[in-house]
Design a protein around this motif. Structure first.
Motif, short mmCIF file in Angstrom:
data_model
loop_
_atom_site.label_atom_id
_atom_site.label_comp_id
_atom_site.label_asym_id
_atom_site.label_seq_id
_atom_site.Cartn_x
_atom_site.Cartn_y
_atom_site.Cartn_z
N VAL A 144 0.44 -1.50 0.44
CA VAL A 144 -0.21 -0.68 0.05
C VAL A 144 0.63 1.04 -0.06
CG1 VAL A 144 -1.34 1.42 1.58
CG2 VAL A 144 -1.88 -1.31 1.36
N ARG A 145 1.96 1.25 0.88
CA ARG A 145 2.54 2.98 0.61
C ARG A 145 3.23 2.58 -0.34
NH1 ARG A 145 4.30 3.94 5.48
NH2 ARG A 145 4.03 3.13 7.59
N ASP A 146 3.97 1.40 -1.41
CA ASP A 146 4.74 1.99 -2.65
C ASP A 146 3.66 1.90 -3.40
OD1 ASP A 146 6.52 1.24 -4.54
OD2 ASP A 146 5.81 -0.24 -4.73
N LEU A 147 2.61 1.57 -3.62
CA LEU A 147 0.90 2.23 -4.22
C LEU A 147 1.16 3.54 -4.27
CD1 LEU A 147 -1.29 -0.65 -4.12
CD2 LEU A 147 0.12 0.05 -6.33
N PHE A 148 1.17 4.48 -3.31
CA PHE A 148 0.94 6.05 -2.49
C PHE A 148 2.33 6.42 -3.47
CE2 PHE A 148 -2.49 4.39 -0.42
CZ PHE A 148 -3.39 5.48 -0.70
N VAL A 149 3.20 5.83 -2.92
CA VAL A 149 4.71 6.42 -4.15
C VAL A 149 4.19 6.50 -5.12
CG1 VAL A 149 7.04 6.20 -4.99
CG2 VAL A 149 6.73 5.05 -2.06
N VAL A 150 4.16 5.62 -5.67
CA VAL A 150 3.66 5.89 -7.80
C VAL A 150 2.51 6.90 -7.69
CG1 VAL A 150 2.60 5.00 -9.09
CG2 VAL A 150 3.99 3.42 -8.41
N ARG A 151 1.60 7.17 -6.84
CA ARG A 151 0.36 7.88 -6.90
C ARG A 151 1.29 9.41 -7.25
NH1 ARG A 151 -5.01 6.93 -4.03
NH2 ARG A 151 -5.56 8.78 -5.83
N ARG A 152 2.21 9.49 -6.01
CA ARG A 152 2.49 11.07 -5.98
C ARG A 152 3.59 11.44 -6.67
NH1 ARG A 152 2.60 9.78 -0.15
NH2 ARG A 152 1.13 11.09 0.62
N THR A 153 4.72 10.33 -6.91
CA THR A 153 5.34 10.84 -8.54
C THR A 153 4.35 10.71 -9.91
OG1 THR A 153 6.61 8.95 -7.96
CG2 THR A 153 7.59 9.38 -10.26
N LEU A 154 3.47 10.16 -10.40
CA LEU A 154 2.26 10.33 -11.45
C LEU A 154 1.84 11.03 -11.30
CD1 LEU A 154 1.64 6.87 -12.39
CD2 LEU A 154 3.75 8.14 -13.15
N GLU A 155 0.53 11.65 -9.87
CA GLU A 155 -0.82 12.06 -10.54
C GLU A 155 -0.06 13.83 -10.00
OE1 GLU A 155 -4.00 11.84 -8.92
OE2 GLU A 155 -3.30 9.49 -7.82
N LEU A 156 0.91 13.99 -9.19
CA LEU A 156 1.93 15.59 -8.85
C LEU A 156 2.73 16.25 -10.07
CD1 LEU A 156 2.97 15.14 -5.00
CD2 LEU A 156 0.34 16.51 -6.22
N GLN A 157 3.39 15.04 -10.27
CA GLN A 157 3.69 15.38 -11.81
C GLN A 157 2.65 15.39 -13.00
OE1 GLN A 157 6.83 15.09 -13.06
NE2 GLN A 157 7.40 15.19 -14.73
N ALA A 158 1.52 15.31 -13.45
CA ALA A 158 0.46 15.35 -14.37
C ALA A 158 0.12 16.70 -14.07
CB ALA A 158 -0.16 14.61 -14.16
N ILE A 159 -0.18 17.42 -12.73
CA ILE A 159 -0.35 18.44 -12.56
C ILE A 159 0.67 19.58 -13.16
CG2 ILE A 159 -1.38 19.97 -10.43
CD1 ILE A 159 -2.96 17.79 -9.53
N ALA A 160 1.87 19.23 -12.43
CA ALA A 160 2.83 20.68 -12.31
C ALA A 160 3.11 20.03 -14.01
CB ALA A 160 3.73 20.20 -11.38
N HIS A 161 3.77 19.33 -14.53
CA HIS A 161 3.81 19.34 -15.72
C HIS A 161 2.88 19.93 -17.05
CE1 HIS A 161 7.52 19.95 -14.25
NE2 HIS A 161 7.31 18.58 -13.37
N SER A 162 2.06 19.55 -17.50
CA SER A 162 0.80 19.76 -18.37
C SER A 162 0.52 20.77 -18.40
CB SER A 162 -1.03 17.87 -17.84
OG SER A 162 -1.10 19.13 -16.95
N PRO A 163 -0.26 21.34 -19.75
CA PRO A 163 -0.56 22.14 -20.14
C PRO A 163 -2.01 22.43 -19.71
CG PRO A 163 -0.78 20.89 -21.63
CD PRO A 163 0.29 19.85 -20.73
N GLN A 174 -6.85 27.04 -14.45
CA GLN A 174 -5.27 26.50 -14.44
C GLN A 174 -4.52 27.50 -13.05
OE1 GLN A 174 -4.03 28.20 -18.36
NE2 GLN A 174 -6.28 28.74 -18.89
N ASN A 175 -4.82 26.92 -11.70
CA ASN A 175 -3.58 26.89 -10.82
C ASN A 175 -3.28 25.78 -10.29
OD1 ASN A 175 -2.84 27.68 -8.60
ND2 ASN A 175 -4.94 28.85 -7.61
N LYS A 176 -2.37 25.60 -11.23
CA LYS A 176 -2.00 24.41 -10.79
C LYS A 176 -0.78 24.32 -9.74
CE LYS A 176 0.58 24.55 -14.37
NZ LYS A 176 1.92 23.77 -16.30
N PRO A 177 -0.76 25.02 -8.95
CA PRO A 177 0.00 25.08 -7.40
C PRO A 177 -1.00 24.52 -6.55
CG PRO A 177 1.14 26.64 -9.02
CD PRO A 177 -0.02 26.95 -9.94
N ALA A 178 -1.53 25.96 -6.74
CA ALA A 178 -3.14 25.23 -5.46
C ALA A 178 -3.53 23.78 -6.08
CB ALA A 178 -4.21 25.47 -5.70
#
Length: 214
Positions: free
Chosen positions: A77-96, A187-191
């Motif tokens: 379960v811990r590992d799944l959330f490592v993956v979630r943080r990596t992918l979902e936060l990356q998607a929000i930060a760097h997507s148009p 388009q408030n990506k930081p928030a």
């Protein structure tokens, strides 16, 4: 069935969809003879499909019992959330900015979650919320990430099945999904990233609480 895939791959996809949809639960047996009949496939094809699900972490072989839908452990379960943080936060930060199509898909997932909650179908609430988060990862427009995250959300669905009170476990997330969606529309990506980070912190804490033994 999906064209361009082998029959074993198609069956594996359908069984994975049944897990995401909450129709196959942890500990349920996947009986070869039953699957042969349901899919009109050979035993070798069914075994290949089950092997694929095992590679995705969704099934396991139990001696004298056969293949069963997997029960996850706390470390996984811990590992799944490592993956979630990596992918979902990356998607929000760097997507148009959201396209109309992306916004519509997210809105549809939220609408489906809302309807399921009104019907008190908490199993469907969990499924549609995971679909919303799949659309978050989809912002990166990477078929490889999309395929990988589909396997991740199937494992997460097995985690959520461990909740003894589905209503209590699933109730908090719809409004938070909606908040993230509206921040992305603005388009408030930081928030949006901050809201997602807090969401994942809380979701991980509650998910780990379902697994008392390390």
């Amino acid at each position: 069935m999906t064209s361009g895939l082998s029959l074993a791959d198609q069956i594996a996809l359908e069984l994975r969809a049944d897990i995401i949809g909450g129709r196959l639960l942890p500990g349920m047996p996947l009986v070869e003879a039953d699957l042969v009949r349901v899919y009109n496939a050979s035993r070798n094809t069914i075994r290949e499909a089950l092997h694929r699900l095992g590679q995705e972490g969704l099934t396991r072989y139990v001696r004298n019992k056969g293949v069963m839908v997997r029960r996850l452990e706390r470390a996984q379960v811990r590992d799944l959330f490592v993956v979630r943080r990596t992918l979902e936060l990356q998607a929000i930060a760097h997507s148009p900015a959201l396209t109309d199509e992306q916004a519509e898909r997210m809105q549809n997932a939220i609408d489906a979650t809302t309807l399921a909650r009104e019907r008190e179908d908490w199993r469907a609430v969990a499924t549609h919320s995971l679909v919303f988060h799949q659309h978050i990862v989809g912002l990166m427009r990477s078929p490889l990430f999309d395929e990988f995250f589909a396997q991740v959300i199937a494992q997460l669905r097995l985690v959520f099945c461990a909740a003894p009170d589905e209503q209590r476990f699933q109730s908090p997330w719809l409004e938070r999904d909606r908040e993230i969606y509206h921040l992305l529309l603005q388009q408030n990506k930081p928030a949006a990233g901050e809201a997602m980070s807090l969401y994942l912190d809380d979701s991980e804490r509650l998910s780990l609480a379902l697994f008392l033994h390390p």
